[in-house]
Design a protein around this motif. Sequence first.
Motif, PDB file in Angstrom:
ATOM      1  N   ASN A 177       0.904  -1.026  -0.202  1.00  0.00           N
ATOM      2  CA  ASN A 177       0.063  -0.258  -0.012  1.00  0.00           C
ATOM      3  C   ASN A 177       0.715   1.383   0.097  1.00  0.00           C
ATOM      4  O   ASN A 177       1.811   1.324   0.763  1.00  0.00           O
ATOM      5  CB  ASN A 177      -0.497  -0.013   1.405  1.00  0.00           C
ATOM      6  N   LEU A 178       0.705   2.052  -1.066  1.00  0.00           N
ATOM      7  CA  LEU A 178       1.538   3.389  -1.093  1.00  0.00           C
ATOM      8  C   LEU A 178       1.455   4.218   0.164  1.00  0.00           C
ATOM      9  O   LEU A 178       2.399   4.960   0.653  1.00  0.00           O
ATOM     10  CB  LEU A 178       1.001   4.270  -2.365  1.00  0.00           C
ATOM     11  N   GLN A 179       0.061   4.262   0.747  1.00  0.00           N
ATOM     12  CA  GLN A 179       0.022   5.158   2.069  1.00  0.00           C
ATOM     13  C   GLN A 179       0.894   4.707   3.089  1.00  0.00           C
ATOM     14  O   GLN A 179       1.343   5.353   3.776  1.00  0.00           O
ATOM     15  CB  GLN A 179      -1.627   5.206   2.342  1.00  0.00           C
ATOM     16  N   ASP A 180       1.017   3.210   3.358  1.00  0.00           N
ATOM     17  CA  ASP A 180       1.558   2.688   4.273  1.00  0.00           C
ATOM     18  C   ASP A 180       3.236   2.770   3.961  1.00  0.00           C
ATOM     19  O   ASP A 180       4.058   3.185   4.922  1.00  0.00           O
ATOM     20  CB  ASP A 180       1.714   1.170   4.188  1.00  0.00           C
ATOM     21  N   ILE A 181       3.666   3.000   2.726  1.00  0.00           N
ATOM     22  CA  ILE A 181       5.184   3.223   2.383  1.00  0.00           C
ATOM     23  C   ILE A 181       5.504   4.538   2.988  1.00  0.00           C
ATOM     24  O   ILE A 181       6.515   5.044   3.320  1.00  0.00           O
ATOM     25  CB  ILE A 181       5.338   3.001   0.851  1.00  0.00           C
ATOM     26  N   ILE A 182       4.544   5.576   2.628  1.00  0.00           N
ATOM     27  CA  ILE A 182       4.771   7.051   2.832  1.00  0.00           C
ATOM     28  C   ILE A 182       4.688   7.295   4.415  1.00  0.00           C
ATOM     29  O   ILE A 182       5.398   7.784   5.238  1.00  0.00           O
ATOM     30  CB  ILE A 182       3.546   7.960   2.356  1.00  0.00           C
ATOM     31  N   THR A 183       3.711   6.611   5.106  1.00  0.00           N
ATOM     32  CA  THR A 183       3.595   6.549   6.558  1.00  0.00           C
ATOM     33  C   THR A 183       4.780   6.144   7.270  1.00  0.00           C
ATOM     34  O   THR A 183       5.530   6.776   8.158  1.00  0.00           O
ATOM     35  CB  THR A 183       2.389   5.651   7.060  1.00  0.00           C
ATOM     36  N   ALA A 184       5.530   5.037   6.548  1.00  0.00           N
ATOM     37  CA  ALA A 184       6.621   4.495   6.955  1.00  0.00           C
ATOM     38  C   ALA A 184       7.766   5.444   7.101  1.00  0.00           C
ATOM     39  O   ALA A 184       8.674   5.523   7.871  1.00  0.00           O
ATOM     40  CB  ALA A 184       7.102   3.226   6.328  1.00  0.00           C
TER      41      ALA A 184
END
Lengths: 369, 168
Positions: A177-184
Motif C-alpha cells: 500500500n502506497l499510503q503505508d510506504i509514505i507513513t513509514a
Amino acid sequence: MESLLQSLLGDNLLTVVLYCALPLVFILLYALLAILGEVKISAWMQDRLGPMRTGPWGIIQPIADVFKLLQKEDITPAKADKVLFNLAPFLSFMSAYAAFAVIPFSSQYVGADLNLGLFYLLAISSLNVAAIIMAGWASHNKYSLYGSMRAVAQIVSYEVPAAMVLVIIVMFVGSLNLQDIITAQSGPIWNWMVFGGPKQDVVLASGEVLSASWANLIFLPFFMASFVMYYIAGLAETNRTPFDIPEAESELVSGYHTEYSGMKFAMFFMSEYANMFLVSAVVAVLFFGGWNSPFGVYLGDAFGAPWLVAVEQFGWLAIKGLFFVFVMIWVRWTLPRLRVDQLMYMSWKVLIPFSFGIALVVGFLVVIL
Amino acid sequence: MELTILFYVFAALTIIPAFVVVFSRSLIYAAFSLLFTFLGVAGLYVLLSADFIAVAQIMVYIGGIMILLVFGVMLTKQATDVEISTGIMKTLPALIVVGFALGTLIMVLTGASWTQIGTIPQIEGTALELGELLMTTFVLPFEVAGILLLVAVMGAALIARKPKEVQS
C-alpha cells in the motif's frame, strides 16, 4: 476529502465522478506547466530565449499550443486501420490515468486506497504497451511500426529492474500500500527511504508496527542505488531521452505517433506527460517521503487547521514530483541518445543483475535487523 | 444495486469482445479484442473480492500474453505481407470437439450444487494471506513452478540463439 465532497453534494454518482476526476484537473494544469517548462528550460540550457511573443516571456505559449492542437484537422490516413487507429490514443491516456488512481496526493486524498497499490501500478502500466503497439500497427506506416516495436522492446526490458526495485521497498516496509510506504517515512527528512528509511518505530495504518532504529543507516547505500536504478528505468519506460529510441526524430520521424495529428496527437502527448509525472510521483513516494514534509512538522498543525495540513501535503508531493519532472527535462537536453544495443546492455547486463543483488542483500538485512 | 450494474458492465466487456475474437476474420482484431476480454475478467474478479488475482490477471494476460500474441500476428502479416488464411475449414472435427466441450460444460453447470452466500465477505488484503501460504504450505509447488519457468526461459533463449558457426 471524500466526506467533504459528500457533505457538499450528497452521496450520489456526481460525488464519485468528481472525486475520480480530481487528478485529471491536476494533470491538465501540470501538462500546461510542463510544456512551458520543456521549451523554456531547453532554451536556457542552449542559451536561447525560447518563445517570447505570447504574453510576457512567452508564458501563455502552452495555451496557444493547446488552441493550435484543437483547431488542427483530424486526419485518419486512408490506409490506416480506422477502428484501432482511433482507439489507440484513448487507450494510451486511459492507462496513464488509471495508474493515478493509487497515487496518494495527500494523507486525505488517494483515488483508491488499494492494499495492492504498487502491484496494480505495475500491472496497469502494461496497458500502455498495448496502446503503443495498436497505434504503431494501425498507422500502416513503417516508421510507426518500427517505433512501436522499439518502444515495446524497451518498456518490456525495463519493467524488470523497475519491478525489482519495487520489491526491495516492499520487502523493507512489508506492505504494497502506497499510503503505508509514505507513513513509514513520516517525520523529518532523515526518515526518507533514500536516507535509509525510518529511524524510529512507525505504526502503519493497519495497526502493525514497523520496528526501526538508527541501524537502518546501513540501508542507505542500497536504497540510494535503488533510487537511481528506478529513475533510469522510469526514464526508459516513458521513452524520454536518453532512451527516446522509439521516437528518434533523425531515424523514425516521430515513432509510433508519426501519423497522428490534432487532438489524437495531443492525447499521446498528454499520456507521455502524465506518465512522466507518474514516474516522478512514484519516485517521490518510494524514496522521498511522498507527501511528508521534509521538516516533519506542518504549518496547519501550528494553526490548528487540519485542512491546511492536507493542502501542505499535496504541495510537498507536487513539489517533489515536479522536481523530478524537471530533472527529466534537464537530462533530455543534456545527454545524447543511446544506441539500441547500449539500451539492451544497460537493462539486461547492468540494471537487472544489480537490482537482483541489492534485493538479495536487503532481504538478508531485513531478516537480520 | 451499483454492484449489479457494474457486474453487467464487466460481463458485457468480457463477452462482446470474446465474440469478436471468435467471429472476426482479422487476426489482429481478434488479438486486440482479447485485451478487453481480459480487462472485463479482471473487473469480475474484483467484484468477487479477489483483488490479487484481478491484478495478476492484468499483469500476466495483458502485460505478457496479449503483447506476445499481437507481436506474433504483427510479424506475420504487416512485416512480411503474407496473408494468413482465416477461412472456415475442417468443419466436422471442429463440430465434434466443440460439441464435446459444450456437453461437458452443460453437464458441470447443471450438475453443480449452486449455493448463494448472502453477501460477499469483505476480505482485507488477500496478498498477505496468499504470500504466507505460498511461503509455508505451498512452498514446494511454488518453487517447482519457478524452476519450470526458469527452464522454459533458458530453453527459449537457447532456441532463439543463432547457432555458432563452426570454423573449418
